[in-house]
Design a protein around this motif. Sequence first.
Motif, PDB file in Angstrom:
ATOM      1  N   CYS A 137      48.085  -1.291   9.022  1.00  0.00           N
ATOM      2  CA  CYS A 137      48.400   0.006   9.649  1.00  0.00           C
ATOM      3  C   CYS A 137      47.923   0.032  11.092  1.00  0.00           C
ATOM      4  CB  CYS A 137      47.748   1.147   8.865  1.00  0.00           C
ATOM      5  SG  CYS A 137      48.478   1.457   7.255  1.00  0.00           S
ATOM      6  N   ARG A 138      46.694  -0.422  11.320  1.00  0.00           N
ATOM      7  CA  ARG A 138      46.142  -0.423  12.673  1.00  0.00           C
ATOM      8  C   ARG A 138      46.989  -1.284  13.602  1.00  0.00           C
ATOM      9  NH1 ARG A 138      43.976  -2.965  16.280  1.00  0.00           N
ATOM     10  NH2 ARG A 138      44.038  -4.910  15.138  1.00  0.00           N
ATOM     11  N   THR A 139      47.373  -2.464  13.147  1.00  0.00           N
ATOM     12  CA  THR A 139      48.170  -3.378  13.970  1.00  0.00           C
ATOM     13  C   THR A 139      49.535  -2.779  14.295  1.00  0.00           C
ATOM     14  OG1 THR A 139      47.061  -5.286  13.005  1.00  0.00           O
ATOM     15  CG2 THR A 139      49.178  -5.700  14.062  1.00  0.00           C
ATOM     16  N   ILE A 140      50.188  -2.207  13.284  1.00  0.00           N
ATOM     17  CA  ILE A 140      51.524  -1.633  13.482  1.00  0.00           C
ATOM     18  C   ILE A 140      51.459  -0.421  14.409  1.00  0.00           C
ATOM     19  CG2 ILE A 140      53.443  -0.463  12.326  1.00  0.00           C
ATOM     20  CD1 ILE A 140      52.745  -2.291   9.843  1.00  0.00           C
ATOM     21  N   GLN A 150      54.612 -10.314  11.557  1.00  0.00           N
ATOM     22  CA  GLN A 150      53.385 -10.730  12.234  1.00  0.00           C
ATOM     23  C   GLN A 150      52.202  -9.859  11.804  1.00  0.00           C
ATOM     24  OE1 GLN A 150      53.106 -13.446  14.091  1.00  0.00           O
ATOM     25  NE2 GLN A 150      50.917 -13.092  14.338  1.00  0.00           N
ATOM     26  N   ALA A 151      52.436  -8.564  11.683  1.00  0.00           N
ATOM     27  CA  ALA A 151      51.370  -7.654  11.247  1.00  0.00           C
ATOM     28  C   ALA A 151      50.895  -8.025   9.843  1.00  0.00           C
ATOM     29  CB  ALA A 151      51.863  -6.213  11.273  1.00  0.00           C
ATOM     30  N   ALA A 152      51.838  -8.402   8.974  1.00  0.00           N
ATOM     31  CA  ALA A 152      51.480  -8.789   7.605  1.00  0.00           C
ATOM     32  C   ALA A 152      50.584 -10.021   7.606  1.00  0.00           C
ATOM     33  CB  ALA A 152      52.747  -9.058   6.794  1.00  0.00           C
ATOM     34  N   VAL A 153      50.953 -11.024   8.386  1.00  0.00           N
ATOM     35  CA  VAL A 153      50.169 -12.262   8.445  1.00  0.00           C
ATOM     36  C   VAL A 153      48.789 -11.990   9.039  1.00  0.00           C
ATOM     37  CG1 VAL A 153      50.035 -14.543   9.516  1.00  0.00           C
ATOM     38  CG2 VAL A 153      52.183 -13.766   8.508  1.00  0.00           C
ATOM     39  N   GLU A 154      48.732 -11.213  10.132  1.00  0.00           N
ATOM     40  CA  GLU A 154      47.446 -10.911  10.776  1.00  0.00           C
ATOM     41  C   GLU A 154      46.516 -10.136   9.856  1.00  0.00           C
ATOM     42  OE1 GLU A 154      47.976  -9.024  14.573  1.00  0.00           O
ATOM     43  OE2 GLU A 154      49.251 -10.657  15.313  1.00  0.00           O
ATOM     44  N   ALA A 155      47.079  -9.339   8.953  1.00  0.00           N
ATOM     45  CA  ALA A 155      46.261  -8.547   8.036  1.00  0.00           C
ATOM     46  C   ALA A 155      45.878  -9.321   6.777  1.00  0.00           C
ATOM     47  CB  ALA A 155      46.994  -7.269   7.650  1.00  0.00           C
ATOM     48  N   LEU A 182      51.361   8.356   9.536  1.00  0.00           N
ATOM     49  CA  LEU A 182      50.126   8.032  10.261  1.00  0.00           C
ATOM     50  C   LEU A 182      50.297   8.203  11.774  1.00  0.00           C
ATOM     51  CD1 LEU A 182      48.829   4.905   8.300  1.00  0.00           C
ATOM     52  CD2 LEU A 182      47.935   7.250   8.222  1.00  0.00           C
ATOM     53  N   ALA A 183      51.507   7.996  12.263  1.00  0.00           N
ATOM     54  CA  ALA A 183      51.756   8.118  13.705  1.00  0.00           C
ATOM     55  C   ALA A 183      51.628   9.570  14.186  1.00  0.00           C
ATOM     56  CB  ALA A 183      53.135   7.570  14.049  1.00  0.00           C
ATOM     57  N   THR A 184      51.622  10.530  13.251  1.00  0.00           N
ATOM     58  CA  THR A 184      51.486  11.936  13.641  1.00  0.00           C
ATOM     59  C   THR A 184      50.023  12.355  13.784  1.00  0.00           C
ATOM     60  OG1 THR A 184      51.428  12.784  11.365  1.00  0.00           O
ATOM     61  CG2 THR A 184      53.608  12.504  12.388  1.00  0.00           C
ATOM     62  N   ILE A 185      49.084  11.444  13.482  1.00  0.00           N
ATOM     63  CA  ILE A 185      47.650  11.755  13.498  1.00  0.00           C
ATOM     64  C   ILE A 185      46.993  11.114  14.706  1.00  0.00           C
ATOM     65  CG2 ILE A 185      45.476  11.469  12.225  1.00  0.00           C
ATOM     66  CD1 ILE A 185      47.222  11.192   9.672  1.00  0.00           C
ATOM     67  N   ARG A 186      46.062  11.813  15.319  1.00  0.00           N
ATOM     68  CA  ARG A 186      45.283  11.221  16.417  1.00  0.00           C
ATOM     69  C   ARG A 186      44.270  10.263  15.833  1.00  0.00           C
ATOM     70  NH1 ARG A 186      43.893  15.684  21.015  1.00  0.00           N
ATOM     71  NH2 ARG A 186      46.054  16.168  21.461  1.00  0.00           N
TER      72      ARG A 186
END
Length: 199
Positions: A137-140, A150-155, A182-186
């Motif tokens: 989630c953080r990477t995306i 790439q996000a899947a592999v990095e995680a 999640l993109a709607t949250i600060r």
Amino acid sequence: DLVEGAVYGGVRLRPGAAGSILSTDIAELRNRVIQIDASQPRLAAVAAGLLGGEGELLIRLEAAARALTGSSAPLDEEVLRFAEAISSAAALPNAPALAELAEEAGVGVRQLRRRFLRQCGVAPKPFARLRRLREACRTILASRAPNLSQAAVEAGFADQAHMTNEFSRVFGESAGLVITYLATIRHGDFLGHPPARGA
């Protein structure tokens, strides 16, 4: 119930520390909302300080942290070390096995698993799964044009399909819907830069 337009905050504790700081078996609190009352004087005092205390929220949070840690039980160092090894982004694909850490600590695997569950609220495998999902989630969210493979592999996932299956299994929703929400949250420092989309 959540109220639209309201501002909610939370305190994130160091992985593996919640059981000692709250002096309870964290697994018993999972998926529960509890009323803080006179039977939990330390938590009641902290909640009162956060809600009605003087000064900026950050100052009140620091005071609350000092109050909790000052009277907490000793931390379980083996559990902390294992939780931090799992939590480290670099270690996610290669986190040490529970058996290795149990042997290093001179305790049995079952005992360490039990202690981990008491301190963290989940067993080591689900904890690792949740940390991989958090890293994905953080990477995306941090990328303006995310590459899901790439996000899947990095995680630490085997591939994108493995990651998306885990999103569905844990959240009951597709990865796309979870990320959109999640993109709607600060998120502030969680992403390493100010949030995109003005959220």
